[in-house]
Design an enzyme around this catalytic site. Structure first.
Site: not given
Ligand code: AMP
Length: 288
Positions: A37, A160, A191
């Site tokens: 994030h 997504q 992560m």
């Molecule tokens: P989430 O909180 O899991 O819904 O993720 C929010 C955003 O963070 C989404 O656009 C995810 O694709 C991105 N995201 C989650 N994990 C990672 C990661 N390890 N590396 C890069 N972006 C991430």
């Protein structure tokens, strides 16, 4: 940093910022923030510049969870998340309630959804019916509230990002969608807030997703021409399920633009994985 709980207040702030000529960069999240994030937040800052405004939303969106999924136990830590956002120089955090985001839902009044019908159908969409309807609906709502010029999504959720891009193109959202690379732990595990579910033994076995990606890459480089997808899939499934707690949900090789399945795997093919480690479902993907 402003912390905003109401939909009216964030929309008012966004309109005020836009009228004053500030660019708005937006990072939608479900909270329990980690290094992935943070990288999106930095990317948003870079996109809008020092005069721009960066908004992070923290909202565990119920409509993208299936009835047997982890909505109620999804990890949350608003205080820690606010600390992270403040340290990154975020201008506003938007953390709404369900009642405000889905007005009238309890009484059955909320009845408008955004549905992407092609890219959403397979992969995560097939394993998690209704998931992408929830995602596109909440992202469309958040875009109407935050009015971003730029929104940053992670490559970790490859499908997504593709679905959101399609939605913006199809419905004329004036938003530039940036996809930032997946951030990994030192041992390769992508992560994810859901990594919190993994105890010691499971956490070690979870690295098998990354090891499978490396194995597929090595096979593609070694194979020079194209490899049969079915054979490589079977080999990876065996490899992954040699970990006692691992069970493959899907292993797919697709064209990165159309997300259509390919029968032959070569350089540039996108590998997408969904694997249960115990009860925790993890996804990962990589360009081969
Ligand atoms: P989430 O909180 O899991 O819904 O993720 C929010 C955003 O963070 C989404 O656009 C995810 O694709 C991105 N995201 C989650 N994990 C990672 C990661 N390890 N590396 C890069 N972006 C991430």
């Amino acid at each position: 940093m402003q912390v905003i709980r109401s939909t009216r207040a964030i929309q008012r702030l966004a309109l005020k910022w836009r009228r004053a000529g500030h660019k708005i960069g937006f990072v939608p999240t479900m909270g329990y923030l980690h290094g992935g994030h943070m990288s999106l937040i930095r990317r948003a800052r870079r996109a809008v510049g020092p005069r721009g405004k960066v908004v992070v939303s923290i909202y565990v969106n119920p409509t993208q969870f299936g009835p047997n999924e982890d909505l109620s136990r999804y990890p949350r830590d608003l205080i820690g998340d606010l600390r992270c956002c403040r340290a990154e120089g975020v201008d506003a955090v938007f953390a709404p309630s369900d009642a405000d985001m889905y007005p009238g839902a309890r009484e059955g009044l909320f009845s408008t959804y955004v549905v992407e019908e092609r890219l959403s159908a397979r992969l995560e969409g097939a394993s998690r019916p209704g998931h992408f309807r929830g995602v596109t609906t909440v992202v469309a709502k958040l875009f109407n509230l935050v009015q971003p010029d730029v929104a940053v999504f992670g490559a970790k959720d490859f499908q997504q990002a593709a679905v959101v891009r399609r939605m913006c193109a199809d419905l004329n959202f004036p938003v530039r969608v940036i996809v930032a690379p997946t951030v990994r732990e030192p041992d390769g595990l992508a992560m994810s807030s859901r990594n919190k579910y993994l105890s010691g033994r499971l956490r070690i076995q979870a690295t098998v997703l990354w090891r499978a990606i490396l194995k597929a890459r090595a096979a593609v480089r070694r194979g020079r021409g194209a490899l049969q997808a079915a054979r490589l899939r079977a080999e990876l499934k065996r490899f992954i399920e040699s970990e006692p707690a691992a069970r493959v949900d899907y292993i797919e090789f697709v064209d990165p633009l159309t997300l259509k399945r390919v029968l032959r795997v070569s350089r540039g093919t996108q590998l997408l994985l969904a694997v249960f480690i115990g009860r925790t479902r993890l996804i990962d993907n990589a360009r081969l």
